[in-house]
Every structure is written in C-alpha cells, then in structure tokens.
Design a protein around this motif. Sequence first.
Motif, mmCIF file in Angstrom:
data_model
loop_
_atom_site.group_PDB
_atom_site.id
_atom_site.type_symbol
_atom_site.label_atom_id
_atom_site.label_comp_id
_atom_site.label_asym_id
_atom_site.label_seq_id
_atom_site.Cartn_x
_atom_site.Cartn_y
_atom_site.Cartn_z
ATOM 1 N N PRO A 223 -4.010 31.942 19.037
ATOM 2 C CA PRO A 223 -4.979 32.365 20.051
ATOM 3 C C PRO A 223 -5.531 31.194 20.856
ATOM 4 O O PRO A 223 -5.691 30.087 20.344
ATOM 5 N N GLY A 224 -5.815 31.444 22.129
ATOM 6 C CA GLY A 224 -6.459 30.442 22.971
ATOM 7 C C GLY A 224 -5.556 29.271 23.308
ATOM 8 O O GLY A 224 -4.332 29.319 23.200
ATOM 9 N N PHE A 225 -6.200 28.168 23.703
ATOM 10 C CA PHE A 225 -5.464 26.953 24.046
ATOM 11 C C PHE A 225 -4.964 26.263 22.772
ATOM 12 O O PHE A 225 -5.644 26.261 21.749
ATOM 13 N N VAL A 226 -3.799 25.678 22.865
ATOM 14 C CA VAL A 226 -3.239 24.909 21.755
ATOM 15 C C VAL A 226 -3.033 23.482 22.251
ATOM 16 O O VAL A 226 -2.290 23.243 23.213
ATOM 17 N N ALA A 227 -3.696 22.537 21.602
ATOM 18 C CA ALA A 227 -3.573 21.131 21.994
ATOM 19 C C ALA A 227 -2.278 20.546 21.448
ATOM 20 O O ALA A 227 -1.817 20.925 20.366
ATOM 21 N N THR A 228 -1.702 19.619 22.197
ATOM 22 C CA THR A 228 -0.504 18.898 21.757
ATOM 23 C C THR A 228 -0.911 17.468 21.432
ATOM 24 O O THR A 228 -1.300 16.708 22.322
ATOM 25 N N LEU B 122 -0.874 21.264 17.803
ATOM 26 C CA LEU B 122 0.417 20.807 17.298
ATOM 27 C C LEU B 122 0.318 19.303 17.083
ATOM 28 O O LEU B 122 -0.222 18.585 17.912
ATOM 29 N N PHE B 123 0.850 18.849 15.960
ATOM 30 C CA PHE B 123 0.859 17.414 15.711
ATOM 31 C C PHE B 123 2.251 16.949 15.327
ATOM 32 O O PHE B 123 2.908 17.550 14.477
ATOM 33 N N ASN C 201 -13.482 19.146 17.294
ATOM 34 C CA ASN C 201 -13.302 20.492 16.727
ATOM 35 C C ASN C 201 -13.386 20.417 15.203
ATOM 36 O O ASN C 201 -12.375 20.204 14.523
ATOM 37 N N GLN C 202 -14.569 20.599 14.680
ATOM 38 C CA GLN C 202 -14.755 20.531 13.230
ATOM 39 C C GLN C 202 -13.965 21.633 12.521
ATOM 40 O O GLN C 202 -13.427 21.428 11.439
ATOM 41 N N SER C 203 -13.904 22.808 13.159
ATOM 42 C CA SER C 203 -13.112 23.908 12.618
ATOM 43 C C SER C 203 -11.777 23.932 13.362
ATOM 44 O O SER C 203 -11.736 24.172 14.572
ATOM 45 N N HIS C 204 -10.696 23.675 12.647
ATOM 46 C CA HIS C 204 -9.405 23.565 13.319
ATOM 47 C C HIS C 204 -8.261 23.939 12.392
ATOM 48 O O HIS C 204 -8.399 23.922 11.163
ATOM 49 N N THR C 205 -7.154 24.287 12.996
ATOM 50 C CA THR C 205 -5.887 24.487 12.280
ATOM 51 C C THR C 205 -4.823 23.696 13.028
ATOM 52 O O THR C 205 -4.762 23.728 14.257
ATOM 53 N N ILE C 206 -3.987 22.997 12.266
ATOM 54 C CA ILE C 206 -2.963 22.147 12.868
ATOM 55 C C ILE C 206 -1.603 22.511 12.289
ATOM 56 O O ILE C 206 -1.445 22.626 11.059
ATOM 57 N N TYR C 207 -0.654 22.696 13.194
ATOM 58 C CA TYR C 207 0.722 23.022 12.813
ATOM 59 C C TYR C 207 1.553 21.752 12.906
ATOM 60 O O TYR C 207 1.549 21.066 13.932
ATOM 61 N N THR C 208 2.262 21.422 11.826
ATOM 62 C CA THR C 208 3.055 20.201 11.825
ATOM 63 C C THR C 208 4.220 20.326 10.849
ATOM 64 O O THR C 208 4.361 21.329 10.144
ATOM 65 N N SER C 209 5.022 19.274 10.808
ATOM 66 C CA SER C 209 6.186 19.237 9.923
ATOM 67 C C SER C 209 5.863 18.444 8.662
ATOM 68 O O SER C 209 4.787 17.849 8.541
ATOM 69 N N LEU C 210 6.805 18.391 7.739
ATOM 70 C CA LEU C 210 6.611 17.569 6.539
ATOM 71 C C LEU C 210 6.535 16.092 6.924
ATOM 72 O O LEU C 210 5.806 15.323 6.285
ATOM 73 N N ASP C 211 7.277 15.724 7.971
ATOM 74 C CA ASP C 211 7.173 14.347 8.462
ATOM 75 C C ASP C 211 5.774 14.078 8.999
ATOM 76 O O ASP C 211 5.223 12.982 8.827
#
Length: 552
Positions: free
Chosen positions: A471-476, A458-459, A490-500
């Motif tokens: 899945p697994g641990f989610v970093a904040t 999460l960013f 983590n070269q392979s990653h997915t990040i969840y964030t807002s438009l901001d």
Amino acid sequence: MKVFERYFPLFLLIGILINANGLLNDILEPDGALYATIAKHIALTGEWSNLYGNGDDWLDKPHFPFWITAALFKVFGINAFAYKLPAFLFWLAGLYYIYALAQALFSKYAAKVAVIIYVFCLHGILNNFDIRAEPYLTTLSIAAIYYFFRAQENGKFINVVLAAFMSACAIMTKGIFVLITIGGGLVIYWIKTKQWKQFIHYRWWVMVILILLFITPEVYSLYVQFDLHPEKIVFDRTNVSGVKFFFWDSQFGRFFNSGPIKGDGDPTFFLHTTLWAFMPWAILLYLGIIHLIRFRHRDVNTKRWVIYGSAAITFVIFSLSKFQLPHYIVLIFPHFAIITAAYLTSISREVELKRLAVLQAVLLLLAVVFVSALAHYSGFGNVILVSIISMLLLALHFLFINKTGRSLTTIIATGISFCLIVFVYLHNLFYPRLLHYQSGMMAGKYIRENNMQTASALFSGWSYTFEFYAPGFVATLKTPDQLDKFIQENQSHTIYTSLDGLDILTKGGYKFTLLKQFDYFAISMLNADFLNPKTRRAAVEKMVLITGVKKS
C-alpha cells in the motif's frame, strides 16, 4: 459459410470470455508490474507529466497507457483488475476495427473469420494476461489504418481527424515508428495503383499537422520532466533531452543500435517467433502468404495491399532491427488475422479444406499432450484433472464438428478448441500457482492482508510487484545511508529485501525482526530446473519481509 455465420456469435463470446479470464490473475513481472507501478505513482501524486520507475525519473515509453491506467486507478482503486481493465477494453474495441477494415477490403464473411482468428491466437491471449502497451498500440494502429483508408475512399474530413487522433495516441503509446505501420500500407497501395497525386493531396498534410497537434501533451510532458532539468541523470548521463529521445533515440536509435538502449537482432527472429506466437493459425498464415506469391498475377483486389503492405513493411523493419522482443509482433496480429481469413475464405476446393482441417486437428491433439505433460512435469495442477478437462473439451469439439460437417467452420472450431484447452489450464491452474513465486507480490499482499499501517521500502534489490501491491508509496533504498534516513523518518516500517540484503544489514550492525520469508523465481523466464518439483527448491531464491530495523 452459413454454418460459420450461425455460430459466429457463440465463437466470439467464447473468445471474449477466454481473454477476459486473464483479468482475474495477478500482474506478471517484469514489464507489466513496472508499468503498473508507474501508473500507481501518477495516481498517488497527481504528477501526470512525470513518469517514475525504479525509484528514478523514467524515460523509455511514452505516457498514453500510463495516463489511461492511472485514470482507472482513480476510479476503481489501485489493484490488478484496474490495471488490466483499460487494456482489455482497448482490445475489445480493436475487434470492431478489424471487422470494419476487413469488410471494407474483402467481405463481411472474411471480416468475421478475421475477428475470430484474432480473438483466438496464443500470444494475443497471453497479452491480455501479461499486459504491456500492446493492447493499446494494436487497437490504436488498426483504428488509424481504418480511418486513413476511409479518408482516402470518401474524403470526409472527420475521417482525417480520427486517423490523426488515433495515430497520435499510438505515437504516445510506443513512439514515432508506428506511423510506418499506419501509413506504410496506404503508400504501397498508392504506388501499386499509380495514385501519385495522393502524395501531394492537402488532406494528408492536414493530417500530419493534426498529429503534431495531438501529440503536444506528450512533447510537453517530456520537455518539463527532462529538457528543463539537464542536471537529471538518465541512462547514466546528464543533459538528456526527453523530446529528442521520443522523436529519435527510442525508435531510430534502437533500429540503428545507436541509442542508449541497445540489442543484438537476428533477421530470422520474427519468422520463428510467429510460428508459436500466432498459433494455432501460424501455418495457415504462411500458406496464405505463399498462395498470394504464387498467384499474384490473379490479384484483382489491389485494396488488400493496404493491410498486406503494412504487415510486410512492419515485419521487415522488426526483422532488421537490432532490438527485438517476442511481443513486438503482436502489433501486426490484426494484419495476420485478416491475411489468414482472406486466404481461408478464398478456398473453394473441399479437398484443400480437409487437408487444413487435418493439420489443425494435429495441433489440437498436441495441445492436449502439452497441457497434460506440463501439469505432470511441473505439478502445477492435478494432472488427472487437467487430462479429464482436456479430454472433455476434445470430446465436445469432435461432437461439434460431426454436427457441422467438414468445412471452414471445422478449421476455425479446431483452432478455438486448441486455445480453450491451453488457456483453461494456463489461466486457471498453471499461472495461479506460478504467481506465488512472485515474492514481491506475496510480500505486498501480506502487508495489505495484515492491515499493517507502516511505511514500506525495498532495500538492496528491486521488485516491481512489491512496489505495486504494497500500500502507498514504496521507497527504493540503495545504500545504508538511504536506509538510515528512511528508518529515522519512519519508526513503523516494513522492508522487503533478499538474503544478501540481510547479510549487509547484519554486517553493518543492524538489528531487525523477520516477519516472513518468501520463495522467489523470475517466472517470466521459466526453465526446466524450476518447473521440475525435484529441483525447484534449489532454483528459487529466498526473499524476506522485515521490520524494526535499527542499529545496535
């Protein structure tokens, strides 16, 4: 009486099924999803003494529900059903204790009525969908009261042990204040019956010692996580004692508004909250209380104060508290159910039963209007289908009461039909559509469904459902420096964030690939703009899932 006895198993089965229906839906933010992520962290790390939430050490609620949930995660995997199942099983166990206590205080007939009332109450059913600590706490508290009462009646040591154990588990669920609910009714009963020797009887002091013994896992865990680490920042300060918070700040601090978590209480809050939360029985409850006050001189059953006193003192404390939330009142729903059942089963005049049946029938018709209007206004569920289902249930209801005649069974059956009409719609048509606006959940499911073997984070924001469903641990990640470290590791990653968040990345010179965009709304706080399809687009926010983040 005979008619109700005949249909009791059917009523109970329908009630269990309508409550179990909530198990099939996903977890609701914020509280339910937060608690699920805390239990997930325990299951993944095996750190049973430490609670983590919002990416940091978490000090708010005790450990017991998280331990139970984490154990189920170990057995069934980390999923919504495994999160909800143990709470539902506790709720089921509570039905036995409500029955047993009501039978001991009143009669087998009143006990069966109390169980059905408890099974079919609005906020109770909602709590079996939006799981917090209440299903655990409610059952543990009523079980403790039952064993406490039995220990006084027969003096058996096993009842003292069981009362202490249930009390300790309740304390490790919500805090030390729950002892007021557990013991308050017995104390009032002793005072009313002038049993002064009970206050110095050795068995109760043994019970206190046993409670202190049984809560040592909680005290030890808090000591290890917080008291041994005064450098940790909790509530924006250091030198925070977890043990002191458990015994004082979490309960007395909230009541006196002197702790780190503050509120702004309203003395009438739970009076009007009960009116909707305990529907369709709330008015009957208030009538039962009025009846008790009016005819208190005829009160020959002093044992009833075990439950009446507990309810009264808890309700007063909740009302005087500066920190109030609607779901708190669920703790004394077993009390409300027993009080209402005692009132209803005491009515001997047919004309009075008919008046109450008319009152319940009005509520039933309002339920049909409510679900049809909500479906029409929100577009969540085909309004024609919803109306047809509601009318069919209404028709079945009237066929049933015509068969059984005007009696207490009619009043109970009408309340059951009320809940069926409301929750067949809410559980199966409304909430499944609504939950699509929990964007964190949808993003987490997207990662799972596409079998993306990536590290997740999460960013610049939070989402408990993303933390749980991914899945697994989610970093904040709260700062660009934390982001830089994460993408380097983590070269392979997915990040969840807002438009901001995307704007921060763009201005910071980052490049990224947009995977998917999601609609977000805080669905636990619905408003007219969101429910109206014409204004919904403007009410929702946009959240995104990105990958390949790197500095240009």
